[in-house]
Every structure is written in C-alpha cells, then in structure tokens.
Motif scaffolding. Structure first.
Motif, PDB file in Angstrom:
ATOM      1  N   ILE A 213      34.056   4.253  -2.885  1.00  0.00           N
ATOM      2  CA  ILE A 213      32.734   4.365  -3.522  1.00  0.00           C
ATOM      3  C   ILE A 213      32.045   2.994  -3.541  1.00  0.00           C
ATOM      4  O   ILE A 213      30.875   2.869  -3.157  1.00  0.00           O
ATOM      5  CB  ILE A 213      32.874   4.905  -4.961  1.00  0.00           C
ATOM      6  N   GLU A 214      32.784   1.980  -3.971  1.00  0.00           N
ATOM      7  CA  GLU A 214      32.204   0.621  -4.048  1.00  0.00           C
ATOM      8  C   GLU A 214      31.767   0.156  -2.657  1.00  0.00           C
ATOM      9  O   GLU A 214      30.702  -0.446  -2.495  1.00  0.00           O
ATOM     10  CB  GLU A 214      33.218  -0.348  -4.672  1.00  0.00           C
ATOM     11  N   LEU A 215      32.574   0.483  -1.657  1.00  0.00           N
ATOM     12  CA  LEU A 215      32.222   0.119  -0.281  1.00  0.00           C
ATOM     13  C   LEU A 215      30.897   0.781   0.115  1.00  0.00           C
ATOM     14  O   LEU A 215      29.970   0.119   0.577  1.00  0.00           O
ATOM     15  CB  LEU A 215      33.325   0.571   0.670  1.00  0.00           C
ATOM     16  N   ARG A 226      26.882   9.879  -3.887  1.00  0.00           N
ATOM     17  CA  ARG A 226      27.240  11.034  -4.722  1.00  0.00           C
ATOM     18  C   ARG A 226      28.654  11.501  -4.359  1.00  0.00           C
ATOM     19  O   ARG A 226      29.135  11.245  -3.230  1.00  0.00           O
ATOM     20  CB  ARG A 226      26.231  12.161  -4.472  1.00  0.00           C
ATOM     21  N   LEU A 227      29.320  12.174  -5.276  1.00  0.00           N
ATOM     22  CA  LEU A 227      30.683  12.636  -5.020  1.00  0.00           C
ATOM     23  C   LEU A 227      30.742  14.150  -4.955  1.00  0.00           C
ATOM     24  O   LEU A 227      30.039  14.846  -5.702  1.00  0.00           O
ATOM     25  CB  LEU A 227      31.632  12.154  -6.134  1.00  0.00           C
ATOM     26  N   GLY A 228      31.618  14.646  -4.090  1.00  0.00           N
ATOM     27  CA  GLY A 228      31.911  16.078  -4.063  1.00  0.00           C
ATOM     28  C   GLY A 228      32.846  16.416  -5.228  1.00  0.00           C
ATOM     29  O   GLY A 228      33.005  15.636  -6.167  1.00  0.00           O
ATOM     30  N   MET A 243      32.763   2.613 -11.728  1.00  0.00           N
ATOM     31  CA  MET A 243      31.626   3.435 -11.255  1.00  0.00           C
ATOM     32  C   MET A 243      30.365   3.107 -12.063  1.00  0.00           C
ATOM     33  O   MET A 243      29.274   2.991 -11.514  1.00  0.00           O
ATOM     34  CB  MET A 243      31.945   4.928 -11.415  1.00  0.00           C
ATOM     35  N   ALA A 244      30.559   2.915 -13.374  1.00  0.00           N
ATOM     36  CA  ALA A 244      29.412   2.679 -14.257  1.00  0.00           C
ATOM     37  C   ALA A 244      28.696   1.370 -13.933  1.00  0.00           C
ATOM     38  O   ALA A 244      27.539   1.178 -14.303  1.00  0.00           O
ATOM     39  CB  ALA A 244      29.874   2.688 -15.718  1.00  0.00           C
ATOM     40  N   LYS A 245      29.369   0.479 -13.221  1.00  0.00           N
ATOM     41  CA  LYS A 245      28.758  -0.817 -12.870  1.00  0.00           C
ATOM     42  C   LYS A 245      27.889  -0.698 -11.612  1.00  0.00           C
ATOM     43  O   LYS A 245      27.153  -1.630 -11.273  1.00  0.00           O
ATOM     44  CB  LYS A 245      29.852  -1.862 -12.611  1.00  0.00           C
ATOM     45  N   LEU A 246      27.983   0.430 -10.902  1.00  0.00           N
ATOM     46  CA  LEU A 246      27.312   0.570  -9.602  1.00  0.00           C
ATOM     47  C   LEU A 246      25.928   1.196  -9.764  1.00  0.00           C
ATOM     48  O   LEU A 246      25.809   2.364 -10.147  1.00  0.00           O
ATOM     49  CB  LEU A 246      28.178   1.407  -8.662  1.00  0.00           C
ATOM     50  N   LYS A 247      24.872   0.419  -9.470  1.00  0.00           N
ATOM     51  CA  LYS A 247      23.494   0.894  -9.704  1.00  0.00           C
ATOM     52  C   LYS A 247      23.174   2.155  -8.891  1.00  0.00           C
ATOM     53  O   LYS A 247      22.462   3.038  -9.352  1.00  0.00           O
ATOM     54  CB  LYS A 247      22.481  -0.202  -9.317  1.00  0.00           C
ATOM     55  N   ASN A 248      23.686   2.212  -7.682  1.00  0.00           N
ATOM     56  CA  ASN A 248      23.318   3.347  -6.826  1.00  0.00           C
ATOM     57  C   ASN A 248      24.384   4.450  -6.817  1.00  0.00           C
ATOM     58  O   ASN A 248      24.426   5.271  -5.899  1.00  0.00           O
ATOM     59  CB  ASN A 248      22.996   2.884  -5.398  1.00  0.00           C
ATOM     60  N   PHE A 249      25.232   4.455  -7.848  1.00  0.00           N
ATOM     61  CA  PHE A 249      26.210   5.549  -7.966  1.00  0.00           C
ATOM     62  C   PHE A 249      25.576   6.690  -8.756  1.00  0.00           C
ATOM     63  O   PHE A 249      24.976   6.476  -9.804  1.00  0.00           O
ATOM     64  CB  PHE A 249      27.477   5.073  -8.688  1.00  0.00           C
TER      65      PHE A 249
END
Ligand code: SF4
Length: 429
Positions: A213-215, A226-228, A243-249
């Motif tokens: 995800i981070e990659l 987005r995740l399945g 995950m919460a640190k990732l702006k585009n997650f």
C-alpha cells in the motif's frame, strides 16, 4: 486477424486476469470483440464460489457453441481448477484450463484453432511463484484493479477457493511499482489492490499488505489507493496506524464478516470472533475521519439456529455498516460444511436474507445520511444518473454530481447535499 471474446464471471481478480489475457491476445494479432459479437474464439473465465456459478458456466458454453458451432469455446478459471474431471467432460469446451499458467492460454488457443482439443489443468503446488501478469489499463474504467496476491490457506469450512486458487503467492514489489507507474502514466488516478486473500499479501516473502500500500501511495500521479476485500484479523494496529498516515489511502474497509454470531463463526472456521471484529472496527474508526466499513454477511449457514441468526442481526446493527453484501449459504461440494447433516431449509434462508437485507439497508441509509453536509473529493465516472454523473468519494460513498461531461475521470470537490435511494446527491464547490 482472428477475433476473440471474453466473458468473466466472479471477482475482481478474475476481471483483472481477463484484462491481462485480452491485452496478451491483442498484442499477438487477435482482435478483442464483445461476447455478443461474432468471434473465432470465445473464452469463459469462470467462477466456482457457488454451485449455481458452475451451472451458469455450463449453460453459457452450450449457448455459445449452439450459436457459433464453428468457433472455439475455451473454459478457464476456478471451475476447471477445482473440478477438472467435470470440466473436461463438458463436450462444448474445446479448451479446458485452470487458474495456473493463465498466460499459456494463447498457445492453447493457437493449437485449438488448428483443430486440437486441449484439456490441461495443472495442480497448484506449494512454493509456486506468483504468475507475472500486468495490465496497462482496464477498458472503459476510471479506476484500475491491480492483482497483487493469489491463493488462500484459510480453509473456511464453506469455501472451495483454496482448492481453486492454491497456496499464497505475492507479486514482487518491483513489479507492483512498474505496473502502478504505467497505470499512472496511462492517466489512472485510482488503483484498487485486489487478491484472493489480499490481507495475506507477502506472507511467504516476509512482507505485509501495508508495504505494498505504501509503495502504491508513493507513485506520482496516483491520487487514490483503495483495497479489495480484507480478512479482518490480519489487520494489525500497526497496519491501521501506517495506513492512517497516507494522504491518498482510501478509508474504505471491506472487512469480510460472514456472520455476527460466534458459534457460527467457529463452525465456519473463521479466525476471529465478534469481539475481535468489533475491536478492529473501533480501531479503524478512531484512526480515520469518516472511514466506511463494508462487508459480506452469509445467512443460513449449516446448523445456524434462529438464535444464532438473531445474534448476527444484532451484531450487524451494532457495527452499523455502510454497505453489506448479504447472501445465503450455498452448499459447495468438496467443502467441510457441505457434509454437515444440519443444512438450513431454503425457505428459512430466504426469510433470513430478507431480514438481514432490511436491517443492513437501514444502516446503509443512516451512513449515507451521515455524509450529508460534508465536502469531499469525488472521482467522477461516466455513469449518467437522473441527478448527474455518478462518482465516489474516498470512502466509496456514491454521489450523483450535476456537472459537465468533461468532468468525468477527474477528481473534484463536491458538497454532499442529500441522501436518496441508496446514493447521495452533490454539487460542485
Ligand atoms: S479466506 Fe476463507 S472465504 Fe476467503 S477465500 Fe480464503 S477460504 Fe475462502
């Protein structure tokens, strides 16, 4: 130039694999046409989650062959992999292959076009590697599915998928980087990471899903990751914090529940109980502003009593899901649960489905209502509704936006003004 048409049944992983095959065939001199058009080859990429899925596949093959007796009918995917003898016995199938060595279908089609019948379903083996597959785009879609994991080793008692998909295999990180970069270059703003058991990504290589995800979030041009579907207990507090640190997650978590009753979860051989599930949901809601929790709930599992069903209803109410896919248990040959004598009668399953759908439609409406008044980023799609073009927010809330057609494919700021009939309405700000 030979013409080939693909029909895909089942999950996003199957859809991704069909896309890879379509690209492969068009790169090798085939014209990819729609399934209702005349073609030299018709491919069914099958799903075997339910017995009705197998029946549907057989019916499709019969119809295809009746309508196009001179064409090649290729049956591939989970059905032949899980039930190779049954699939090989289907007279209408000129080619029968499974979920292993997907890209070898090209060679098999070329042989079949020379008149050979090909039945080749290779068993999955422990230690096999992830089959290198990649897409450069998905025809007609504004978000790109990206398969990064295959296989499952959970053996839920109702599920045939581990048989159809084999052991866990993960796509190497460098391949993911290259593929996501190519998708960003092709103009995709959103990628959806999918797998057979996505949460198990990296289990055999010492990595975790969060690493992938981070990659993906670090690739320039990708505005949304987005995740399945996820297996809840494989999501740790550390994963959620990262995950919460990732702006585009995208804070939409499809945490597969199956039942809200601990006795049923045990009988399903699921690897968590309702208390653990609720704890994970609380952790997510505490870590994200406005996360959406969606799920799958099965009713009528073998041995499920009225009391168990009531417990599952109460738990669904307690969590307050944004959206629930409700389905009745389908007895699946080759699974542990199929051998249980205490199967629930179909009329009872129907009643329980109606009750669960009624309840979860209400929690859905409550969730949509809670979005009214918010200003959100919406990725506008090409689907036109009476209220404008449909789009989705980061947490996958559907919003109909009154906007010009050139807005499609773009991410725009939208104020959500109303919730209506399972969707929201919004205006550009
Ligand atoms: S986690 Fe369970 S339900 Fe999901 S694919 Fe694996 S065995 Fe099937």
């Amino acid at each position: 130039m030979a013409r080939i048409a693909f029909t895909t049944l089942g999950c996003k992983v199957n859809q991704y694999e069909t896309e890879c095959l379509a690209e492969l065939f068009s790169q090798n001199g085939f014209e990819v046409v729609e399934p209702d058009e005349a073609a030299d080859v018709y491919v069914i990429n099958s799903c075997t989650v339910t017995a009705s899925g197998d029946k549907k596949t057989r019916q499709m093959l019969r119809r295809m062959k009746k309508k196009n007796p001179g064409s090649i009918a290729a049956l591939t995917g989970c059905y032949p992999q899980a039930f190779p003898d049954k699939a090989a016995a289907i007279p209408e199938a000129d080619i029968v292959t499974g979920t292993k060595d997907r890209l070898d279908l090209l060679d098999k089609v070329q042989k079949a076009l020379e008149g050979e019948r090909i039945v080749s379903v290779t068993p999955h083996i422990r230690g096999e590697l992830f089959e290198p597959m990649r897409v450069n785009g998905l025809r007609g879609r504004s978000r790109a599915y990206l398969k990064i994991e295959d296989g499952c080793e959970r053996y839920c008692s109702y599920c045939i998928i581990p048989t159809a998909r084999g052991p866990i295999r993960s796509k190497p990180m460098e391949d993911i980087r290259e593929e996501v970069t190519a998708l960003a270059d092709a103009g995709y703003k959103e990628v959806v990471l999918v797998g057979i058991n996505l949460s198990s990504y990296g289990k055999e290589t010492g990595l975790r899903l969060i690493d992938a995800i981070e990659l993906c979030c670090s690739v320039p041009g990708i505005e949304r990751v987005r995740l399945g579907s996820l297996e809840p207990e494989l999501l740790t507090g550390d994963d959620i914090a990262r995950m919460a640190k990732l702006k585009n997650f995208c804070p939409q978590f499809h945490l597969s529940l199956q039942s809200g009753c601990d006795r049923t979860l045990k009988a399903m051989n699921r690897h968590y109980d309702s208390a653990e599930y609720a704890r994970i949901v609380r952790d997510i809601r505490a870590s994200f502003d406005n996360a959406a929790i969606t799920t799958d709930i099965m009713v009528g599992f073998a041995g499920e009593t009225e009391e168990d069903h009531k417990a599952s209803l109460a738990f669904a109410e307690e969590i307050g899901f944004a959206k629930v896919h409700v389905f009745a248990y389908s007895r699946r040959e080759g699974t542990v649960a199929a051998r249980r004598p205490d199967q629930v009668p179909e009329p009872v399953k129907d009643l329980r489905s109606r009750e669960m759908i009624e309840l979860t439609d209400r929690t859905r409406d409550e969730f949509l209502l809670s979005q009214v008044g918010r200003v959100e980023d919406v990725l506008v799609e090409t689907t036109k509704t009476p209220f404008g073009y449909e789009g989705f927010t980061m947490n996958y809330t559907p919003v109909a936006v009154d906007c010009p057609p050139e807005t499609c494919g773009k991410i725009v700021r939208v104020r959500i003004t109303a919730a209506l009939n399972g969707t929201c309405l919004g205006e550009l700000v």
